[in-house]
Design a protein around this motif. Structure first.
Motif, short mmCIF file in Angstrom:
data_model
loop_
_atom_site.label_atom_id
_atom_site.label_comp_id
_atom_site.label_asym_id
_atom_site.label_seq_id
_atom_site.Cartn_x
_atom_site.Cartn_y
_atom_site.Cartn_z
N THR A 489 -35.58 -29.63 -14.88
CA THR A 489 -34.69 -29.19 -13.81
C THR A 489 -33.75 -28.11 -14.31
N SER A 490 -33.37 -28.19 -15.57
CA SER A 490 -32.50 -27.15 -16.14
C SER A 490 -33.17 -25.78 -16.05
N GLU A 491 -34.47 -25.72 -16.26
CA GLU A 491 -35.18 -24.45 -16.14
C GLU A 491 -35.05 -23.88 -14.73
N LEU A 492 -35.19 -24.74 -13.72
CA LEU A 492 -35.06 -24.29 -12.33
C LEU A 492 -33.66 -23.78 -12.05
N VAL A 493 -32.65 -24.51 -12.55
CA VAL A 493 -31.26 -24.13 -12.30
C VAL A 493 -30.93 -22.81 -13.00
N VAL A 494 -31.45 -22.60 -14.22
CA VAL A 494 -31.21 -21.35 -14.94
C VAL A 494 -31.72 -20.17 -14.12
N GLU A 495 -32.92 -20.30 -13.56
CA GLU A 495 -33.47 -19.22 -12.74
C GLU A 495 -32.59 -18.96 -11.52
N MET A 496 -32.09 -20.02 -10.91
CA MET A 496 -31.22 -19.85 -9.74
C MET A 496 -29.93 -19.13 -10.13
N LEU A 497 -29.39 -19.48 -11.29
CA LEU A 497 -28.13 -18.87 -11.74
C LEU A 497 -28.28 -17.36 -11.96
N GLN A 498 -29.44 -16.94 -12.40
CA GLN A 498 -29.63 -15.53 -12.72
C GLN A 498 -29.56 -14.63 -11.48
N TYR A 499 -29.69 -15.21 -10.29
CA TYR A 499 -29.62 -14.42 -9.06
C TYR A 499 -28.23 -14.48 -8.42
N GLN A 500 -27.26 -15.02 -9.15
CA GLN A 500 -25.89 -15.08 -8.65
C GLN A 500 -24.97 -14.17 -9.47
N ASP A 501 -23.98 -13.63 -8.80
CA ASP A 501 -22.99 -12.76 -9.45
C ASP A 501 -22.01 -13.63 -10.25
N GLN A 502 -22.08 -13.52 -11.58
CA GLN A 502 -21.23 -14.34 -12.45
C GLN A 502 -20.09 -13.52 -13.07
N SER A 503 -19.81 -12.40 -12.47
CA SER A 503 -18.81 -11.52 -13.07
C SER A 503 -17.44 -12.18 -13.19
N HIS A 504 -17.07 -12.98 -12.22
CA HIS A 504 -15.75 -13.62 -12.27
C HIS A 504 -15.83 -15.08 -12.72
N ALA A 505 -17.05 -15.62 -12.89
CA ALA A 505 -17.20 -17.00 -13.35
C ALA A 505 -18.44 -17.11 -14.21
N PRO A 506 -18.42 -16.48 -15.40
CA PRO A 506 -19.62 -16.46 -16.24
C PRO A 506 -19.93 -17.84 -16.84
N ILE A 507 -21.19 -18.06 -17.12
CA ILE A 507 -21.62 -19.30 -17.74
C ILE A 507 -21.01 -19.42 -19.13
N THR A 508 -20.59 -20.62 -19.48
CA THR A 508 -19.96 -20.82 -20.78
C THR A 508 -20.99 -21.22 -21.83
N LYS A 509 -20.56 -21.13 -23.09
CA LYS A 509 -21.44 -21.49 -24.20
C LYS A 509 -21.86 -22.95 -24.11
N LEU A 510 -20.94 -23.82 -23.75
CA LEU A 510 -21.25 -25.25 -23.70
C LEU A 510 -22.21 -25.57 -22.56
N GLU A 511 -22.05 -24.92 -21.41
CA GLU A 511 -22.96 -25.13 -20.29
C GLU A 511 -24.36 -24.64 -20.64
N ALA A 512 -24.44 -23.47 -21.30
CA ALA A 512 -25.74 -22.94 -21.72
C ALA A 512 -26.39 -23.87 -22.73
N THR A 513 -25.57 -24.44 -23.63
CA THR A 513 -26.09 -25.36 -24.64
C THR A 513 -26.64 -26.62 -23.98
N ALA A 514 -25.93 -27.15 -22.99
CA ALA A 514 -26.38 -28.38 -22.31
C ALA A 514 -27.71 -28.15 -21.60
N MET A 515 -27.84 -27.00 -20.92
CA MET A 515 -29.09 -26.72 -20.22
C MET A 515 -30.25 -26.48 -21.18
N LEU A 516 -29.99 -25.78 -22.28
CA LEU A 516 -31.04 -25.58 -23.27
C LEU A 516 -31.45 -26.92 -23.88
N GLY A 517 -30.47 -27.79 -24.09
CA GLY A 517 -30.78 -29.13 -24.60
C GLY A 517 -31.65 -29.90 -23.62
#
Length: 676
Positions: A489-517
């Motif tokens: 499911t993390s793979e699906l969510v990562v793809e969804m995130l890439q189509y959103q504007d994260q300029s004012h709320a970028p993904i954090t290191k810990l969130e990226a680590t949790a999804m990669l895990g």
């Protein structure tokens, strides 16, 4: 004196109370009239007396005749009724058997004798007459209604009148044949989809594509003709079929072999095509039948394709095929559309509740954090619901890492520290227009927030990568994004995130680590169910700071857990490629330890599937099932009330010991072998 008042010595009409009363009143009136006539004039009185006597004699004769005629009629009627009853017992088309006190046959009527022949049965017991008939009579001796039995290759309606020791049997073979004929001619409807036509034909020449399409259509047509099924192609990748129930039964006996035939034949040409079918029956309304077929096809596709789902409204689904790992077929266009749709639903909501399955793993929590980040890009408060009392050590370490840096401002729903809540608090935060997003599951039975799901049942979004189960949610979600072809499911969510504007709320290191895990856990370090999109997602997360060393620190276990897992592996018994572990009844094991033991058993060269049966802390017995992909453990677990993937499935059973569950598991495995 007694003889004088003996009514039987009186004329017959006096034996009838009503006629006797009429006669006495007539006599009294006549005598009184004669008496008064004499008082008036004796000559006239004498004449009147003569007239009265003549009238009385005539009336008496009339009453006597009426009484005798009535008695004769009633006597004849009674005789005719009695004779009719006797004739009915002898001639009516119902078999009758009378038994005596010792359960011996006292009498049978000629109709029943016709089925027995010239054999003398009086004095015989039913078991001496026919053991099968005796068994049926015994089974239904206390029944309050008639029951249908088969005797002498005929269908009979049987009723046992226990208090009179009478057995009634009516031959209903003709009516049963009509009912069978009607049932056999019930229609079924089916829809067929070519799962991966676009992916397979990409890069092919027009002639190669035409040849492939012609082969698939020809193979389906030949199979349909063999089973007397009407088949018609709707477009390049869809077909519709109709037929009678008998044809469907033959196709099920054949286990829809056309799926395997087409898959193997096209694979030899390096263009492996798979089919999915949805078949519906048991419905008179043809429109409703077609809708059910579409629903069943959706279920087949949601389970990964390459399979058939046969289901009616009155029966559980039957699955055929599904023995191969699904091929990656989703497109980035669909991922972008889903991302935009979820974003729009978020913008229309007051806040968002994100719920994973019970006892969430790193994939469920990582995907939940990804959806939370997506809500932040829309400036919407969101909450990740986690019961921290039931999580495993890796999730506890992740949550501890999240809370290391406490923000200065408390902002529930807008900073991650104050956005992780339990179900009790989440229920208090529900608003009129709250959106519920289910992560990594699509079944109400395994959700970690059942009360929240009940409350928000009409505003639910599902994002999952598991194959759909027959029993999902009670209400249809607003949006369902289920991709069995994804690694996690993390793979699906990562793809969804890439189509959103994260300029004012970028993904954090810990969130990226949790999804990669989450991706690493579900793919066993990128060794199972991985595709090019899996590595694309992992690359994106690494580019956003995902820390592999931090993931490893989450996955470290204590010595006790290590010993428990090793102990379970030592209990394994390997038979016919199946490694089965049965934990002790007096010892509980966590789901994580059980799953890890099942994973490690696959490292044994002779093991193609592993099943670890252990008692859980909640008293239930759980099974973690794994396979190398050669065997479908999902089907085995579904037969025991669970589900999952072809190579990764599980179930939990209440009220049984591990030993009893293992026995049940072996029976299911044996049944699966016999059904092949």
């Amino acid at each position: 004196m007694k003889k004088l008042f003996n009514f039987k010595t009186l004329p017959i009409f006096f034996q009838s109370t009503k006629l006797g009363t009429v006669a006495l009143l007539l006599l009294l009136v006549s005598l009184l009239s004669a008496f008064f006539a004499v008082l008036v004039n004796w000559v006239f009185g004498l004449i009147w007396l003569i007239v009265v006597i003549i009238g009385l004699i005539y009336s008496g004769q009339a009453l006597k005749e009426v009484s005798e005629n009535a008695q004769e009629y009633l006597s004849g009627l009674g005789y005719r009724i009695s004779r009719s009853e006797q004739e009915a017992l002898i001639r009516m088309p119902i078999g009758i058997i009378l038994l005596n006190d010792t359960e011996k046959i006292d009498w049978i009527n000629p109709y029943m004798q016709g089925y027995i022949g010239k054999r003398d049965v009086l004095g015989l017991s039913l078991s001496d007459l026919d053991g099968n008939l005796a068994a049926d009579v015994k089974n239904y001796s206390d029944a309050k209604e008639t029951n249908t039995i088969t005797w002498q290759d005929k269908q009979f309606s049987l009723y046992v009148q226990q208090n009179l020791r009478v057995i009634y049997m009516m031959d209903i073979s003709e009516y049963a044949a009509i009912a069978t004929e009607y049932d056999n001619h019930q229609l079924f409807s089916g829809l067929i989809s070519v799962d991966n036509y676009e992916e397979v034909t990409e890069g092919m020449s027009e002639s190669e594509t035409s040849t492939l399409r012609t082969y698939v259509t020809g193979a389906l047509s030949d199979w349909a003709t063999t089973h007397h099924i009407y088949l018609r192609r709707l477009n390049t990748v869809h077909y519709v079929m109709f037929g009678y129930k008998t044809a469907l039964q033959e196709a099920e006996k054949d286990k829809f072999s056309v799926l395997k035939a087409i898959r193997e034949a096209t694979a030899q040409q390096n263009s492996p095509v798979t089919l999915s079918m949805g078949v519906a029956y048991g419905e008179q309304d043809i429109i409703q039948l077609a809708k059910m077929a579409q629903t069943n096809l959706d279920l087949a596709l949601g389970r990964g394709g390459d399979q058939v789902v046969v289901k009616s409204n009155q029966s559980a689904a039957r699955f055929y095929g599904g023995a191969t790992n699904p091929m990656e077929k989703r497109t980035r266009v669909r991922a972008r559309m889903i991302s935009q749709t979820v974003a729009e639903l978020m913008e229309q909501s007051d806040n968002i509740m994100i719920v994973g399955h019970a006892t969430p793993d790193l994939d469920a929590v990582g995907a939940g954090l990804g959806i939370w980040r997506m809500a932040q890009t829309k400036n919407k408060p969101a909450f990740v619901i986690i019961d921290e009392k039931t999580v495993y050590s890796d999730i506890k370490l992740l949550l501890a890492e999240i809370r290391k840096n406490t923000p200065d401002i408390v902002a529930p729903g807008s900073n991650i520290n104050d956005s992780i809540v339990d179900e009790t608090r989440a229920l208090k935060l529900v608003r009129e227009n709250t959106l519920l997003i289910l992560i990594d599951h699509a079944q109400s039975a395994i959700t970690s927030a059942p009360h929240l799901l009940d409350r928000l049942a009409n505003r639910v979004v599902v994002i999952d990568h598991h194959r759909l189960a027959e029993q999902g949610l009670d209400q249809k979600p607003l949006l369902t994004y289920v991709e069995p072809y994804a690694s996690s499911t993390s793979e699906l969510v990562v793809e969804m995130l890439q189509y959103q504007d994260q300029s004012h709320a970028p993904i954090t290191k810990l969130e990226a680590t949790a999804m990669l895990g989450g991706i690493q856990i579900d793919t066993k370090n990128f060794t199972l169910r991985t595709g090019s999109r899996t590595f694309d997602a992992a690359s994106y997360l690494r580019a956003n700071g995902a820390d592999s060393n931090l993931i490893q620190s989450f996955m470290r276990e204590n010595l006790t857990d290590f010993k428990s897992r090793t102990h379970l592996i030592n209990l394994a018994v390997v038979d016919s490629g199946n490694a089965i572990v049965t934990g002790e009844s007096n010892q509980t094991y966590s789901g994580l330890i059980t799953a890890q033991a099942a994973d490690e058993l696959l490292q044994i060269s002779s093991v193609e599937a592993s099943y670890v049966v252990t008692k859980r802390a909640d008293g239930r017995v759980g099974i973690s099932a794994r396979s190398t992909g050669q065997r479908n453990v999902q089907r085995i677990m579904e037969a025991m009330g669970g589900g999952g993937h072809l190579s990764n499935a599980a179930t939990q059973i209440s009220g049984k010991t591990p030993e009893a569950v293992t026995k049940q598991l072996k029976e299911v495995l044996q049944a699966a072998i016999e059904a092949q």
